[in-house]
Design a protein around this motif. Sequence first.
Motif, mmCIF file in Angstrom:
data_model
loop_
_atom_site.group_PDB
_atom_site.id
_atom_site.type_symbol
_atom_site.label_atom_id
_atom_site.label_comp_id
_atom_site.label_asym_id
_atom_site.label_seq_id
_atom_site.Cartn_x
_atom_site.Cartn_y
_atom_site.Cartn_z
ATOM 1 N N TYR A 1 0.817 -1.213 0.000
ATOM 2 C CA TYR A 1 0.000 0.000 0.000
ATOM 3 C C TYR A 1 0.853 1.268 0.000
ATOM 4 C CZ TYR A 1 -3.487 -3.432 1.474
ATOM 5 O OH TYR A 1 -4.300 -4.526 1.547
ATOM 6 N N SER A 2 1.953 1.243 0.720
ATOM 7 C CA SER A 2 2.839 2.407 0.838
ATOM 8 C C SER A 2 4.231 2.004 0.363
ATOM 9 C CB SER A 2 2.880 2.896 2.294
ATOM 10 O OG SER A 2 3.827 3.930 2.455
ATOM 11 N N LYS A 3 4.459 2.169 -0.925
ATOM 12 C CA LYS A 3 5.724 1.729 -1.518
ATOM 13 C C LYS A 3 6.860 2.692 -1.158
ATOM 14 C CE LYS A 3 3.767 -0.785 -5.445
ATOM 15 N NZ LYS A 3 2.417 -0.857 -4.910
ATOM 16 N N LYS A 4 8.029 2.135 -0.874
ATOM 17 C CA LYS A 4 9.191 2.949 -0.514
ATOM 18 C C LYS A 4 9.762 3.650 -1.740
ATOM 19 C CE LYS A 4 10.775 0.167 3.436
ATOM 20 N NZ LYS A 4 9.835 -0.932 3.422
ATOM 21 N N CYS A 5 10.255 4.865 -1.523
ATOM 22 C CA CYS A 5 10.970 5.585 -2.570
ATOM 23 C C CYS A 5 12.313 6.057 -2.006
ATOM 24 C CB CYS A 5 10.155 6.763 -3.102
ATOM 25 S SG CYS A 5 9.797 8.049 -1.893
ATOM 26 N N ASP A 6 13.226 6.404 -2.886
ATOM 27 C CA ASP A 6 14.575 6.803 -2.480
ATOM 28 C C ASP A 6 14.658 8.313 -2.270
ATOM 29 O OD1 ASP A 6 15.690 4.180 -2.667
ATOM 30 O OD2 ASP A 6 15.730 4.396 -4.847
ATOM 31 N N PHE A 7 15.459 8.700 -1.277
ATOM 32 C CA PHE A 7 15.665 10.117 -0.995
ATOM 33 C C PHE A 7 17.053 10.312 -0.409
ATOM 34 C CE2 PHE A 7 15.374 13.487 2.358
ATOM 35 C CZ PHE A 7 15.360 14.578 1.500
ATOM 36 N N THR A 8 17.781 11.285 -0.939
ATOM 37 C CA THR A 8 19.087 11.657 -0.399
ATOM 38 C C THR A 8 18.985 13.047 0.209
ATOM 39 O OG1 THR A 8 20.264 10.337 -2.053
ATOM 40 C CG2 THR A 8 21.522 12.044 -0.914
ATOM 41 N N SER A 9 19.272 13.141 1.496
ATOM 42 C CA SER A 9 19.184 14.418 2.193
ATOM 43 C C SER A 9 20.403 15.277 1.882
ATOM 44 C CB SER A 9 19.085 14.188 3.701
ATOM 45 O OG SER A 9 19.231 15.409 4.402
ATOM 46 N N LEU A 10 20.164 16.528 1.552
ATOM 47 C CA LEU A 10 21.258 17.468 1.338
ATOM 48 C C LEU A 10 21.788 18.008 2.662
ATOM 49 C CD1 LEU A 10 19.869 19.498 -1.712
ATOM 50 C CD2 LEU A 10 21.430 17.539 -1.719
ATOM 51 N N ASN A 11 21.028 17.801 3.733
ATOM 52 C CA ASN A 11 21.448 18.296 5.048
ATOM 53 C C ASN A 11 22.463 17.380 5.717
ATOM 54 O OD1 ASN A 11 19.842 20.600 4.927
ATOM 55 N ND2 ASN A 11 18.060 19.546 5.782
ATOM 56 N N ASP A 12 22.259 16.057 5.602
ATOM 57 C CA ASP A 12 23.198 15.136 6.247
ATOM 58 C C ASP A 12 23.896 14.204 5.257
ATOM 59 O OD1 ASP A 12 21.293 13.253 5.562
ATOM 60 O OD2 ASP A 12 20.602 12.900 7.609
ATOM 61 N N ASN A 13 23.592 14.374 3.953
ATOM 62 C CA ASN A 13 24.218 13.573 2.888
ATOM 63 C C ASN A 13 23.999 12.071 3.063
ATOM 64 O OD1 ASN A 13 25.413 15.789 1.431
ATOM 65 N ND2 ASN A 13 26.916 15.955 3.096
ATOM 66 N N CYS A 14 22.886 11.698 3.676
ATOM 67 C CA CYS A 14 22.554 10.286 3.867
ATOM 68 C C CYS A 14 21.432 9.875 2.919
ATOM 69 C CB CYS A 14 22.127 10.027 5.312
ATOM 70 S SG CYS A 14 23.461 10.187 6.511
ATOM 71 N N ASP A 15 21.430 8.593 2.567
ATOM 72 C CA ASP A 15 20.386 8.035 1.713
ATOM 73 C C ASP A 15 19.310 7.390 2.575
ATOM 74 O OD1 ASP A 15 21.758 8.765 -0.617
ATOM 75 O OD2 ASP A 15 22.918 6.902 -0.594
ATOM 76 N N TYR A 16 18.057 7.572 2.177
ATOM 77 C CA TYR A 16 16.936 7.042 2.936
ATOM 78 C C TYR A 16 15.937 6.347 2.021
ATOM 79 C CZ TYR A 16 18.534 10.155 6.681
ATOM 80 O OH TYR A 16 19.283 10.789 7.642
ATOM 81 N N LYS A 17 15.198 5.428 2.609
ATOM 82 C CA LYS A 17 13.984 4.894 2.016
ATOM 83 C C LYS A 17 12.819 5.596 2.698
ATOM 84 C CE LYS A 17 15.773 1.676 -0.691
ATOM 85 N NZ LYS A 17 15.633 1.718 -2.171
ATOM 86 N N VAL A 18 11.873 6.078 1.903
ATOM 87 C CA VAL A 18 10.784 6.885 2.451
ATOM 88 C C VAL A 18 9.440 6.239 2.131
ATOM 89 C CG1 VAL A 18 9.746 9.177 2.553
ATOM 90 C CG2 VAL A 18 12.180 8.937 2.041
ATOM 91 N N GLN A 19 8.562 6.244 3.128
ATOM 92 C CA GLN A 19 7.173 5.837 2.932
ATOM 93 C C GLN A 19 6.265 7.014 3.258
ATOM 94 O OE1 GLN A 19 7.381 2.095 5.490
ATOM 95 N NE2 GLN A 19 5.840 1.509 3.974
#
Length: 207
Positions: free
Chosen positions: A134-152
């Motif tokens: 129902y809530s598929k993960k998408c990719d996100f890279t934060s410019l504040n901490d330069n970390c990669d995340y999976k987002v729902q």
Amino acid sequence: MELATEFVESLGWDNVLFDSSHDKCYCNNCYPTTCANVTDAGGQIYVIPRGWARIGLHVDTVTVGLNDIWNKWIVTFHGTTVNAAESILRHRQFCLPGDILINGNQLGICDGHIPNKNHIYTSPTIAYSSLPMYSKKCDFTSLNDNCDYKVQIVLQCRQKPGSYRVQGETIRAGTTRLCPFIPNSEVEYFTEIRQSVVPYGLLVKLI
């Protein structure tokens, strides 16, 4: 909350869709374990979305005034994708499969969902609405901490009591309990009444 805000800002959605008065963070720091896991909303149990951050959405004042949704309507959740969420907010309502959207396309049933079920689906617990189908993960890279995340993302809604039907889970969970507060036999709501579900928060979880 800062990461959730950064993610939503990165989407480039129009600012008129948002209302910061509905912002709220449910991380362990902002909403500690000593706070309640459930409360009441509209006369029904409201399961707190622990671990999520809510970016407030603009709600039509006429809808609020005519229906007193903050006091009389229950809280439900709708798992979705970034593109689908933006479409819902731009159309100012949930659409049903078969509806013609503003861009001229016809809304279909998502892949993997049960065919010929032209309903809006919600749940009284985010534990169900945030499942990956129902809530598929998408990719996100934060410019504040330069970390990669999976987002729902999940839409938090107010829903009119009596406007929906209740059914059990449809993911073949078997004996696995999906939510400690809502039984599996009552985790899915469905309705054909578009105006009976009003999103007021975009819930974001970064992993």
